[in-house]
Design a protein around this motif. Structure first.
Motif, mmCIF file in Angstrom:
data_model
loop_
_atom_site.group_PDB
_atom_site.id
_atom_site.type_symbol
_atom_site.label_atom_id
_atom_site.label_comp_id
_atom_site.label_asym_id
_atom_site.label_seq_id
_atom_site.Cartn_x
_atom_site.Cartn_y
_atom_site.Cartn_z
ATOM 1 N N VAL A 113 0.854 -1.182 0.000
ATOM 2 C CA VAL A 113 0.000 0.000 0.000
ATOM 3 C C VAL A 113 0.896 1.239 0.000
ATOM 4 N N SER A 114 0.905 1.958 -1.096
ATOM 5 C CA SER A 114 1.769 3.126 -1.247
ATOM 6 C C SER A 114 1.104 4.377 -0.684
ATOM 7 N N LYS A 115 1.871 5.451 -0.604
ATOM 8 C CA LYS A 115 1.305 6.729 -0.182
ATOM 9 C C LYS A 115 0.231 7.183 -1.163
ATOM 10 N N THR A 116 0.447 6.915 -2.445
ATOM 11 C CA THR A 116 -0.566 7.239 -3.458
ATOM 12 C C THR A 116 -1.863 6.496 -3.185
ATOM 13 N N ASP A 117 -1.755 5.201 -2.880
ATOM 14 C CA ASP A 117 -2.959 4.410 -2.570
ATOM 15 C C ASP A 117 -3.690 4.987 -1.366
ATOM 16 N N GLN A 118 -2.935 5.342 -0.340
ATOM 17 C CA GLN A 118 -3.536 5.900 0.869
ATOM 18 C C GLN A 118 -4.234 7.225 0.581
#
Length: 431
Positions: free
Chosen positions: A146-151
């Motif tokens: 889970v990347s920062k973009t996903d979050q």
């Protein structure tokens, strides 16, 4: 940053291409990668989100980009948010980019601090009809991470559930596949550094060396030439290790009579080189090594001629497979009768050539690009056939980086020795 500044004309052009494809009332949102932790209070080296770098040139964490090309106020059509330096950061990490520096790098005139991002989004959201969210949609991605973009995407959707959402990745993927001249220059610089590394390896290689010693020479050469290091973990695979496709242990001795397969590349300004060379440890190919090397080389030249405008990856793989079958027959590894009776869904050549022949190259080593697209000028691909004979402890892969042009293609690695006579002459000169 170690690399020399990229003209911000690149990022201005890139944003323009993306903005033209966003519908009326749209806002595209991108963010940087995080600095990932290791153990205790350690952290990994920072690696920027390739899409954000493509659009801004900003190589710093805690960065956001908003594109709202149809906003009635021109200054609000492109907004960059960067991390603000404070006294604590000055002491522990040094100063971050100033607003003026960020403007100079990106060509974006409106620059705010990252802590202003959320409040700006709250004020602007009522004028937005659709959010374009970025995401890693590469078919080889780690889907569990889970990347920062996903979050960020999840948080915005939860906070603004009545807004429509569209995918930015298909637009970025299409445009990132066609390299601008400034991008080609960065790739060429990455390859210049990579060539220096290869020549040093050829100079240092001798029986009794450890694979990790070669890796160390390569690392030193890269860092001394403005690269931040390896584009990917380098493969220094001698003897039977060359039959392990992603061998990165690099912990064994290079022995008399063996070949060493070296798959490596320098990173420069976030752009990546990717080449593979095979050297005889003692400087001279044995008759069988030469025979297998020439077969792989024949497939390489065959495939390279077909990385041209109008072809497709599907057709390239199909025709290269047929050429590989011919070479494997000549090597005595297959025969025509076996091939005539093989299961077409499990072709026999895959025992000796189990990977793909080419992939996109750019900001990512396995760069993004439309999977079934027709090849176009400006695309950059690797060309990397290989033959692996586990019973004989021989693994040979040959790889160059190819730029497609209107007239055909340009081998960006043409000046890095590849032919058998070139390799043996090089080894003699370095002895």
């Amino acid at each position: 940053m170690r690399y020399q500044k990229i003209p911000n004309t690149l990022f201005v052009k890139n944003r323009s291409k993306i903005s033209k494809e966003l519908e009326s009332g749209a806002m595209a949102i991108l963010c940087s990668n995080e600095v990932l932790p290791t153990n205790a209070d350690g952290h990994m080296n920072f690696k920027q989100n390739s899409d954000l770098f493509y659009l801004t040139g900003i190589d710093q964490e805690d960065t956001y980009l908003i594109l709202q090309p149809h906003h009635p106020i021109e200054d609000n059509r492109e907004i960059l948010f960067i991390r603000e330096t404070n006294d604590h950061l000055k002491v522990w990490e040094g100063e971050k980019l100033t607003k003026d520096q960020a403007r100079d790098i990106s060509g974006i005139q409106k620059v705010l601090w990252s802590h202003q991002f959320e409040s700006y989004l709250e004020r602007a959201s009522s004028e937005v009809e659709v959010f374009y969210f970025n995401a890693n949609e590469h078919d080889g991605r780690n889907t569990a991470f889970v990347s920062k973009t996903d979050q960020l995407n999840k948080e915005i959707q939860e906070k603004y559930p009545l807004h429509s959402v569209k995918r930015l990745a298909p637009i970025l993927t299409k445009h990132r596949a066609i390299k601008e001249p400034e991008e080609i220059e960065s790739l060429k610089k990455a390859l210049e550094v990579t060539k220096r590394g290869f020549l040093r390896l050829a100079d240092k290689l001798k029986p009794g060396m450890m694979e990790f010693e070669l890796e160390a020479h390569l690392t030193h050469e890269f860092l001394m030439n403005r690269s931040r290091g390896h584009a990917f973990p380098p493969i220094m695979a001698s003897g039977k290790n060359a039959c392990v496709l992603h061998y990165i242990t690099n912990n064994e001795e290079c022995k008399e009579g063996d070949l060493i397969l070296m798959d490596f590349g320098a990173e420069y300004a976030n752009y990546n080189a990717d080449i593979t060379r095979c050297l005889p440890v003692n400087g001279t190919f044995s008759p069988r090594q030469k025979e297998v090397y020439q077969a792989a080389l024949n497939v390489f030249h065959f495939a390279k001629e077909r990385i041209v405008k109008g072809n497709t990856m599907t057709e390239l793989r199909k025709s290269t497979a047929q050429k590989m079958e011919e070479e494997l027959i000549n090597l005595g590894l297959l025969n025509k009768e076996q091939i005539a009776e093989q299961d077409p869904n499990s072709p026999l050549y895959r025992k000796y050539f189990p990977h793909g022949v080419s992939h996109y190259l750019g900001l990512d080593v396995h760069d993004v690009g439309p999977k079934y697209a027709t090849f176009e000028p400006g695309m950059v691909f690797t060309c990397e056939p290989g033959i692996y004979i586990q019973d004989e402890g021989i693994g040979i892969r040959l790889e160059n980086d190819i730029l497609i042009t209107e007239e055909g293609n340009i081998d960006l690695c043409a000046d890095i020795p590849l032919e058998i006579t070139e390799i043996e002459d090089l080894m003699r000169q370095q002895a």
